[in-house]
Write an enzyme that holds these catalytic residues in place. Structure first.
Site, PDB file in Angstrom:
ATOM      1  N   GLN A   1       0.833  -1.209   0.000  1.00  0.00           N
ATOM      2  CA  GLN A   1       0.000   0.000   0.000  1.00  0.00           C
ATOM      3  C   GLN A   1       0.868   1.260   0.000  1.00  0.00           C
ATOM      4  O   GLN A   1       0.530   2.258  -0.642  1.00  0.00           O
ATOM      5  CB  GLN A   1      -0.943   0.005   1.210  1.00  0.00           C
ATOM      6  CG  GLN A   1      -1.949   1.149   1.211  1.00  0.00           C
ATOM      7  CD  GLN A   1      -2.974   1.038   0.092  1.00  0.00           C
ATOM      8  OE1 GLN A   1      -3.321  -0.057  -0.352  1.00  0.00           O
ATOM      9  NE2 GLN A   1      -3.477   2.172  -0.397  1.00  0.00           N
TER      10      GLN A   1
ATOM     11  N   ALA B   1      -5.614   5.072   0.019  1.00  0.00           N
ATOM     12  CA  ALA B   1      -5.328   5.178   1.452  1.00  0.00           C
ATOM     13  C   ALA B   1      -3.831   5.264   1.700  1.00  0.00           C
ATOM     14  O   ALA B   1      -3.032   4.645   0.996  1.00  0.00           O
ATOM     15  CB  ALA B   1      -5.908   3.972   2.179  1.00  0.00           C
TER      16      ALA B   1
ATOM     17  N   ASP C   1     -11.725  -5.311  -4.073  1.00  0.00           N
ATOM     18  CA  ASP C   1     -12.115  -4.540  -5.245  1.00  0.00           C
ATOM     19  C   ASP C   1     -12.566  -5.557  -6.277  1.00  0.00           C
ATOM     20  O   ASP C   1     -11.830  -6.508  -6.567  1.00  0.00           O
ATOM     21  CB  ASP C   1     -10.936  -3.739  -5.808  1.00  0.00           C
ATOM     22  CG  ASP C   1     -10.526  -2.598  -4.884  1.00  0.00           C
ATOM     23  OD1 ASP C   1     -11.371  -2.118  -4.117  1.00  0.00           O
ATOM     24  OD2 ASP C   1      -9.341  -2.205  -4.954  1.00  0.00           O
TER      25      ASP C   1
ATOM     26  N   GLU D   1     -16.778   4.487  -4.821  1.00  0.00           N
ATOM     27  CA  GLU D   1     -16.088   3.295  -5.317  1.00  0.00           C
ATOM     28  C   GLU D   1     -17.075   2.121  -5.346  1.00  0.00           C
ATOM     29  O   GLU D   1     -17.120   1.325  -4.409  1.00  0.00           O
ATOM     30  CB  GLU D   1     -14.890   2.935  -4.421  1.00  0.00           C
ATOM     31  CG  GLU D   1     -13.771   3.952  -4.455  1.00  0.00           C
ATOM     32  CD  GLU D   1     -12.464   3.405  -3.859  1.00  0.00           C
ATOM     33  OE1 GLU D   1     -12.436   2.235  -3.420  1.00  0.00           O
ATOM     34  OE2 GLU D   1     -11.484   4.159  -3.867  1.00  0.00           O
TER      35      GLU D   1
HETATM   36 ZN   LIG Z   1     -10.574  -1.032  -2.638  1.00  0.00          ZN
END
Ligand SMILES: [Zn+2]
Length: 190
Positions: free
Chosen positions: A78, A99, A113, A156
């Site tokens: 990330q 994020a 996702d 999203e």
């Molecule tokens: Zn996501």
């Protein structure tokens, strides 16, 4: 005499921190306010994975093909992803859709996702199916279009969070995003 109106106080969220991981009313939370330790790396939750498989089977019966584009992401992964977006779009813009490390719900192993991770997914039959049915399988659309100011993230429709069927249905029926439902915020400290 007039009856004294009952005052219903705002419920105070029960916030517990266990080994650096925050649980609000028993629900593991990773957002802009609540981060995860860098070494928290549970991988994809088996329960969430099997719930996804059940959901994909249900979707297939309706002619909808769902697949995982992104599941568990480590803190380090990330960090690289976020830095790439900061380099491209600047920090302020990156913070609206990516994020910071330690704050991604993907690090919990409870978020996926699905399908196409781009605005092109908005309004597709797959997105509409998810919005209508994800809660039946224990998932919520975590960053709804009308809650951008509260979640701190752009809409999203592809990002689902596993909560279990009971809680997901309760959140769905409330019309609230998870922050509102739990009475917490999502804001970076700095
Ligand atoms: Zn996501």
């Amino acid at each position: 005499a007039e009856p004294t109106p009952e005052v219903t106080p705002e419920p105070t969220p029960d916030i517990q921190v266990v080994d650096g991981v925050t649980y609000v009313n028993g629900i593991l939370i990773a957002n802009k306010s609540y981060g995860l330790p860098a070494d928290y790396a549970p991988g994809v939750s088996e329960e969430a994975q099997s719930a996804f498989e059940e959901m994909a089977a249900g979707a297939a019966e309706d002619g909808i093909n769902l697949y995982i584009a992104s599941g568990f992401r480590s803190y380090d992964y990330q960090a690289k992803l976020y830095q790439r977006y900061v380099d491209r779009d600047g920090k302020e813009e990156a913070d609206t859709y990516s994020a910071r490390p330690g704050h991604s719900e993907h690090q919990t192993g409870l978020a996926f996702d699905l399908n196409e991770v781009s605005d092109a997914f908005i309004g597709t039959p797959e997105a509409e199916w998810l919005a209508a049915h994800a809660h039946e399988y224990g998932f919520i659309i975590r960053y709804p279009a009308d809650k951008v100011e509260i979640t701190g993230y752009k809409y999203e429709p592809w990002h689902v969070r596993y909560l279990g069927k009971e809680t997901a249905a309760a959140v769905y029926e409330s019309g609230l995003c998870l922050e509102e439902y739990l009475g917490i915020d999502s804001v970076y400290a700095d």
